[in-house]
Write an enzyme that holds these catalytic residues in place. Structure first.
Site, PDB file in Angstrom:
ATOM      1  N   LYS A 157       0.825  -1.206   0.000  1.00 44.50           N
ATOM      2  CA  LYS A 157       0.000   0.000   0.000  1.00 44.50           C
ATOM      3  C   LYS A 157       0.863   1.262   0.000  1.00 44.50           C
ATOM      4  O   LYS A 157       2.034   1.266   0.380  1.00 44.50           O
ATOM      5  CB  LYS A 157      -0.937  -0.003   1.210  1.00 44.50           C
ATOM      6  N   ARG A 170      -5.256  -9.684   3.428  1.00 43.59           N
ATOM      7  CA  ARG A 170      -5.372  -9.636   1.970  1.00 43.59           C
ATOM      8  C   ARG A 170      -3.990  -9.321   1.417  1.00 43.59           C
ATOM      9  O   ARG A 170      -3.429  -8.256   1.686  1.00 43.59           O
ATOM     10  CB  ARG A 170      -6.394  -8.575   1.572  1.00 43.59           C
TER      11      ARG A 170
END
Length: 287
Positions: free
Chosen positions: A222, A256
């Site tokens: 991210k 995830r």
């Protein structure tokens, strides 16, 4: 409480790897490596062999880009879900979508879980999950429009906002008929947040876990990791795993991920240090 994801059940001690499978030509991470159906299927086979319990199939990238309508999104994921369901009955199949009509179609094809990354932007998505007996992931996005980047979003307390919004979404899903054992919440790192917000959510994840709902975290590669370390996509694994360790210690249940093996080892090590898992073997000083 047993976690029920469609036709699959997991005890409250289980931590689960959710492997990302992009049916898109423009993913920020893999740049379309699994856009072709056979390549995506090879990815499913690989992550299943690596021990992932869940595959999360997405037909549209989160970032801004070419407009993708519901019909095109369905064409990318529905038949693929059916193929995966037939070949991998042991896998939990999740589909990353915010659209109720896509949710209904993928559940009919065999999906177990709807991963709504956009915080209930389509209010009928909970009905789609309930009708199919599917699980749902309830995220916090601060109310941003799907496929837009946050800009100067402010919170008095980002963790309090994440708790309020995800639990309210969870209550709405249960009221619609979703099994309470099938509701997962996700503070949604980066979504509707700047890097400082995502770091705060990571640092205080235990408060979100304390709600009692199973918590999913999506940390892999991210921007908050990249900005913290000033590293581009493709060089963020170490930072991702550091954030993963913090979330694992706090009690996150579902991860995830792009990298299944490395994340599983990190989570298992933390779970064992925390006393929630036994070592696979422990012979040192005993033999």
């Amino acid at each position: 409480m047993t976690l029920r994801l469609g036709r699959h059940e997991f005890g409250d001690e289980a931590t689960l790897m959710m492997a990302i499978v992009n049916r898109t030509p423009d993913s920020f991470y893999d740049k379309g490596a699994t856009w072709a159906e056979d390549k995506a299927f090879e990815r499913v086979a690989l992550v299943a062999a690596q021990g992932a319990e869940i595959v999360d199939i997405g037909g549209i990238k989160a970032a801004p880009g070419v407009e993708i309508g519901a019909a095109e999104e369905r064409s990318r994921v529905v038949d693929f879900v059916a193929r995966v369901r037939e070949s991998f009955p042991e896998l939990v199949i999740s589909v990353d979508t915010w659209r109720a009509e896509v949710g209904r179609a993928v559940c009919a094809a065999g999906a177990d879980l709807i991963n709504d990354a956009w915080g209930g932007a389509d209010p009928e998505l909970v009905d789609a999950a309930a009708e199919a007996g599917a699980a749902i992931v309830c995220t916090h996005t601060g109310g941003v429009t799907p496929r837009t980047r946050p800009y100067r979003i402010e919170y008095d307390d980002v963790v309090a906002a994440a708790i309020a919004d995800t639990t309210a979404y969870a209550v709405r899903a249960i009221a619609a008929g979703v099994d309470p054992a099938s509701v997962v919440i996700d503070p949604a790192h980066d979504f509707g947040k700047n890097t400082f917000h995502s770091l705060e959510v990571t640092r205080r994840l235990g408060e979100i876990v304390a709600t009692g709902y199973p918590v999913l975290v999506s940390l892999s590669n991210k921007d908050f990791v990249g900005e913290t370390l000033d590293l581009p996509v493709g060089e963020r694994l170490t930072g991702t795993l550091a954030a993963t360790a913090v979330c694992a210690l706090a009690g996150a249940r579902i991860y995830r991920v792009h990298e299944v093996v490395e994340t599983r080892q990190t989570v298992d090590m933390v779970e064992t240090i925390a006393g929630r898992r036994l070592p696979r073997r422990a012979i040192r000083g005993l033999q």
